[in-house]
Design a protein around this motif. Sequence first.
Motif, mmCIF file in Angstrom:
data_model
loop_
_atom_site.group_PDB
_atom_site.id
_atom_site.type_symbol
_atom_site.label_atom_id
_atom_site.label_comp_id
_atom_site.label_asym_id
_atom_site.label_seq_id
_atom_site.Cartn_x
_atom_site.Cartn_y
_atom_site.Cartn_z
ATOM 1 N N GLN B 4 32.239 26.368 46.117
ATOM 2 C CA GLN B 4 33.110 26.273 47.274
ATOM 3 C C GLN B 4 34.319 27.160 47.071
ATOM 4 O OE1 GLN B 4 34.200 22.305 48.191
ATOM 5 N NE2 GLN B 4 34.565 22.759 50.330
ATOM 6 N N MET B 5 34.583 27.951 48.085
ATOM 7 C CA MET B 5 35.742 28.828 48.027
ATOM 8 C C MET B 5 37.004 27.998 48.019
ATOM 9 S SD MET B 5 36.731 31.712 50.840
ATOM 10 C CE MET B 5 35.330 32.757 50.519
ATOM 11 N N GLU B 6 38.044 28.503 47.355
ATOM 12 C CA GLU B 6 39.329 27.846 47.406
ATOM 13 C C GLU B 6 39.858 27.899 48.825
ATOM 14 O OE1 GLU B 6 39.474 26.496 43.627
ATOM 15 O OE2 GLU B 6 41.028 26.239 45.140
ATOM 16 N N ALA B 7 40.507 26.804 49.258
ATOM 17 C CA ALA B 7 41.001 26.738 50.635
ATOM 18 C C ALA B 7 42.038 27.823 50.893
ATOM 19 C CB ALA B 7 41.585 25.351 50.911
ATOM 20 N N ALA B 8 42.899 28.079 49.907
ATOM 21 C CA ALA B 8 43.940 29.091 50.104
ATOM 22 C C ALA B 8 43.325 30.465 50.311
ATOM 23 C CB ALA B 8 44.890 29.092 48.909
ATOM 24 N N GLU B 9 42.267 30.761 49.554
ATOM 25 C CA GLU B 9 41.605 32.059 49.691
ATOM 26 C C GLU B 9 40.970 32.188 51.071
ATOM 27 O OE1 GLU B 9 38.737 32.651 46.630
ATOM 28 O OE2 GLU B 9 38.061 34.582 47.421
ATOM 29 N N ALA B 10 40.336 31.112 51.518
ATOM 30 C CA ALA B 10 39.708 31.137 52.840
ATOM 31 C C ALA B 10 40.762 31.260 53.929
ATOM 32 C CB ALA B 10 38.867 29.872 53.045
ATOM 33 N N ARG B 11 41.927 30.604 53.721
ATOM 34 C CA ARG B 11 42.980 30.667 54.737
ATOM 35 C C ARG B 11 43.510 32.079 54.871
ATOM 36 N NH1 ARG B 11 45.772 26.489 53.115
ATOM 37 N NH2 ARG B 11 47.223 27.655 51.829
#
Lengths: 70, 362
Positions: B4-11
């Motif tokens: 799962q990608m980090e949320a910050a990276e996806a944001r």
Amino acid sequence: KVTVTFKHAGDAPILKRSTFKLSASTTIAMTADQLRKQLGIAPHEPLLLYCSTAFAPPLDETLGDVAQCF
Amino acid sequence: MEGQMEAAEARELAWAGCIPAVFSLAQDEVTTLEPPPCYHANLPRQSWLPLVTGEVVEHFLPFAPPMARASSMWMQCRGEPLRWQVPVGVLFDLLTSGDDQPGNGDMLPWQLTVRFQARPTDQLRGSVDDAKALVRSALKESAFLRCGSAQPVMDLSPLDDARIFEALCSASPIEAGSPAPAPSSGGSPPPLPPPSCLPPASPVSSQAAAGQAASQQTPAGKQGQPSASDAPASSPYEVYCQARTPLEASLLRSLGSRGERAVPTRAFVAQREWRQLPVAPLLPSGDPTTLADALALLLPRAFAAASDAESSGGEGQRPTAIVQGVVVELNTPVSWLYEACSHPDGFLYVVCLMPQSQRTRG
């Protein structure tokens, strides 16, 4: 049906009756139109509806959704 | 969680998403001998049309009918009026997606028609101030959903408020105002840089696919031209984060030891068909609420029909969920999705494409 209570704020006119039962599918825009007729406010005059004295819900949101959220 | 990608990276990836658009003035509103050249712009997915189309108005107003005003501008996409109250990216996904796929590649550049007259009566005017008021109100609404109070947003400093709108108003025009061949028959628009959208059909929860595909695309709008102001150039995402950090801290203080009450989520089926209900971050069993659980709450009829079809042996009946232009797997935790892909107004927008069998409604 959703029970809605209106409170006047600022220089808004006072309603004779403040509590209404409206259909859950009624939108905020429809509610505002009905209020304009009740209060005798012309279409070009501003009428602002705030929920919980905090924010103005989108005009096309239904009363049912607003009631469940807030 | 593995894979799962980090949320910050996806944001950050979501903020880099832009949609190349071509604006043209409606032919029946051209009042000059020569029609105006088209206007090309890179529209940020995270923003709202009135905040990023100021230069479009200035470009076309001289060619419009004499009584036309900037405040009377409205837009169409293939004849359908655009609701400016919906974020740019959500509008694009709603209007250009095919049967069950986002229409990113085939529909680029996004062809939009500008008009100044005969605005539909149910179409509200959309000035910059109107858009700012809408975003502020939505911020308060989403804060209320999360922590039961809009006070964290009301406590925003004027500086942070200005930063939010500085980030939202930052568009990245492709050679702003550059003339293009008039939209005459047989003419073809000039080639545009590759679209700066999130990779299509890449579930957000797939770390390898989304990370690699996104790194291959250079957001044309993000690098853009250097700022002419004295302040050091910051990306819209960085500017937004400067405002978001104190807001999140204020929200956490309001929550105290309690968990978040609800995940602010809006599910769109069409521009005027959408639902918003409180989506709990956890199920009663204690498991994280998935996107499927949230959409079953928001669109019960669509998902009930899908469940019935699946239980009777049918396939491919479930609606497709698109967030920030990417098809998202329905088992994605909605809390993670909110942290990674919510819009600046504090809402997670999910575009639901109905299967063909459910398109026709009685």
